[in-house]
Motif scaffolding. Structure first.
Motif, mmCIF file in Angstrom:
data_model
loop_
_atom_site.group_PDB
_atom_site.id
_atom_site.type_symbol
_atom_site.label_atom_id
_atom_site.label_comp_id
_atom_site.label_asym_id
_atom_site.label_seq_id
_atom_site.Cartn_x
_atom_site.Cartn_y
_atom_site.Cartn_z
ATOM 1 N N UNK A 329 -6.577 7.666 4.958
ATOM 2 C CA UNK A 329 -5.483 8.613 4.722
ATOM 3 C C UNK A 329 -4.804 8.269 3.396
ATOM 4 N N UNK A 330 -4.940 9.142 2.382
ATOM 5 C CA UNK A 330 -4.268 8.876 1.104
ATOM 6 C C UNK A 330 -2.750 8.778 1.295
ATOM 7 N N UNK A 331 -2.143 7.813 0.626
ATOM 8 C CA UNK A 331 -0.697 7.609 0.719
ATOM 9 C C UNK A 331 -0.150 7.184 -0.638
ATOM 10 N N UNK A 332 1.141 7.399 -0.835
ATOM 11 C CA UNK A 332 1.762 6.987 -2.097
ATOM 12 C C UNK A 332 1.650 5.481 -2.301
ATOM 13 N N UNK A 333 1.640 4.742 -1.225
ATOM 14 C CA UNK A 333 1.616 3.276 -1.304
ATOM 15 C C UNK A 333 0.202 2.710 -1.321
ATOM 16 N N UNK A 339 -0.587 -5.869 1.135
ATOM 17 C CA UNK A 339 0.828 -6.275 1.168
ATOM 18 C C UNK A 339 1.671 -5.078 1.618
ATOM 19 N N UNK A 340 1.511 -4.707 2.903
ATOM 20 C CA UNK A 340 2.151 -3.501 3.439
ATOM 21 C C UNK A 340 3.663 -3.716 3.566
ATOM 22 N N UNK A 341 4.423 -2.720 3.121
ATOM 23 C CA UNK A 341 5.885 -2.814 3.168
ATOM 24 C C UNK A 341 6.486 -2.076 4.361
ATOM 25 N N UNK A 342 5.631 -1.439 5.160
ATOM 26 C CA UNK A 342 6.125 -0.640 6.277
ATOM 27 C C UNK A 342 5.979 -1.397 7.598
ATOM 28 N N UNK A 343 6.825 -1.084 8.580
ATOM 29 C CA UNK A 343 6.669 -1.686 9.916
ATOM 30 C C UNK A 343 5.333 -1.266 10.526
#
Length: 373
Positions: A329-333, A339-343
């Protein structure tokens, strides 16, 4: 810096008095990375083999677990195994470095983009070859300028291989261009026929599932894999492949094995490779076994996070073969390199949880109906 590394100057002083072959000869390729990296490297190794002069041998120095992929390597390539974790032990470090010094290689080439100065670079310094070549280290390392200065002292040729987010095969292909002084298009992520093992003669049409990852957040729920297995006809075989430890750590996946045509496959990579070559379809997450399937030419579907977009998964358009499709799934991040910044969402990275499993199930249902990928 460990105590063993602090003693390196003493070792190098002592080695001045040690006899070794007078004429520098042979090529040593160095990689401290794991099995997944070896899968990709195997596609490019034939190019690096050309660094040898007439009657010279080429040796790959690698980790013992990475050597498990040696069945993919060119037949004339020699192997030298080193336990990089034990290089912090004085006795093991000294015996390893002394042995390499005695070989007196003409050329040592580091194939690692990310290196440790007190380990692989120290090994190259102490081996004291006639020539050395390596790549500029990545800028995200702490004290980058110090790292760069250290590398400049190690390598006669220090090649800037490009941005951090880059396909591994493309990076190695560009590096091979430089050290060979021969520009070629990047090689496809497919092995040469001479590197392929023999295919397993499977008794029934087989689909291989590779649900496990060393990074658990990349793994899809066991229920998703059960639904995939349910789509397979009863007269077909489903193999759920992984290390025995994978099943021990993830007991909920054992429920897959209750179906009569589903069984566990925990053989090593060489046996798995033969099975993959004879399979109808391979479905898995971003892991060594999945990439092994791709490079063997097996029909493959990869269910991936967006963490390595632009840095390896999906593959660069210049190297991607026709036998693989990537679902992500393409994402901005995207391209975060893990190094994921989301929960976490249900124990998964956000981009993994967002994968449309209904679409995946529809694809597999259609593939099974046609009997081909």
């Amino acid at each position: 810096m460990k105590i063993a590394a602090l003693l390196d100057p003493i070792l190098r002083l002592l080695l001045r008095w040690k006899k070794r072959r007078k004429r520098a000869e042979g090529v040593l390729l160095v990689s401290s990375r794991g099995p997944a990296e070896m899968v990709f490297l195997s596609a490019v190794l034939p190019r690096f083999m050309r660094l040898a002069k007439l009657d010279e041998s080429v040796t790959l120095l690698c980790r013992a677990d990475a050597a498990g992929m040696s069945f993919l390597f060119p037949r004339t390539l020699k192997l030298r195994k080193v336990d990089f974790r034990r290089l912090d032990e004085v006795e093991y470090r000294w015996s390893t470095f002394t042995d390499l010094f005695s070989q007196h290689y003409r050329l040592i080439v580091s194939l690692d983009y990310v290196r440790e100065h007190d380990q692989d670079e120290a090994l190259i310094i102490t081996a004291d070859p006639a020539e050395t070549a390596g790549m500029v280290p990545p800028p995200f390392k702490r004290n980058f300028h110090q790292r760069l200065e250290e590398s400049e002292k190690v390598f006669d040729l220090l090649f800037d291989s490009g941005p951090v987010r880059q396909d591994k095969i493309v990076r190695w292909s560009r590096f091979a261009d430089e050290v060979l002084d021969d520009r070629q298009p990047p090689v496809l992520a497919l092995l040469e026929d001479s590197q392929l093992p023999n295919a397993e003669a499977l008794l029934s049409p087989t689909i291989v599932l590779l649900p496990f990852s060393g990074v658990k957040q990349r793994m899809l729920p066991a229920e998703t894999w059960r639904q995939l297995a349910d789509l397979v006809p009863a007269n077909w075989q489903v193999l759920v492949a992984g290390h025995k430890n994978d099943f021990d750590k993830n007991p909920d996946y054992m429920a897959l094995l209750t179906q009569p045509n589903v069984r566990m496959e925990t053989s090593g990579f060489e046996k798995l490779a033969s099975i993959l070559l004879g399979s109808k379809l391979v479905i898995g997450v971003d892991t060594a076994g999945l990439h092994l399937a791709v490079l063997l030419g097996a029909p493959t579907l990869c269910l991936a996070s967006a963490a390595y977009v632009g840095a390896g998964v999906p593959y660069d358009e210049r190297v991607i073969p026709d036998n693989v499709q990537f679902v992500y799934i393409p994402m901005e991040c995207q391209g975060c390199l893990g190094r994921c910044k989301f929960p976490l969402e249900d124990g998964m990275y956000k981009c993994v949880n967002a994968i449309d499993t209904d679409q995946v199930l529809a694809f597999v249902r259609d593939s099974v109906a046609r009997g081909v990928f």
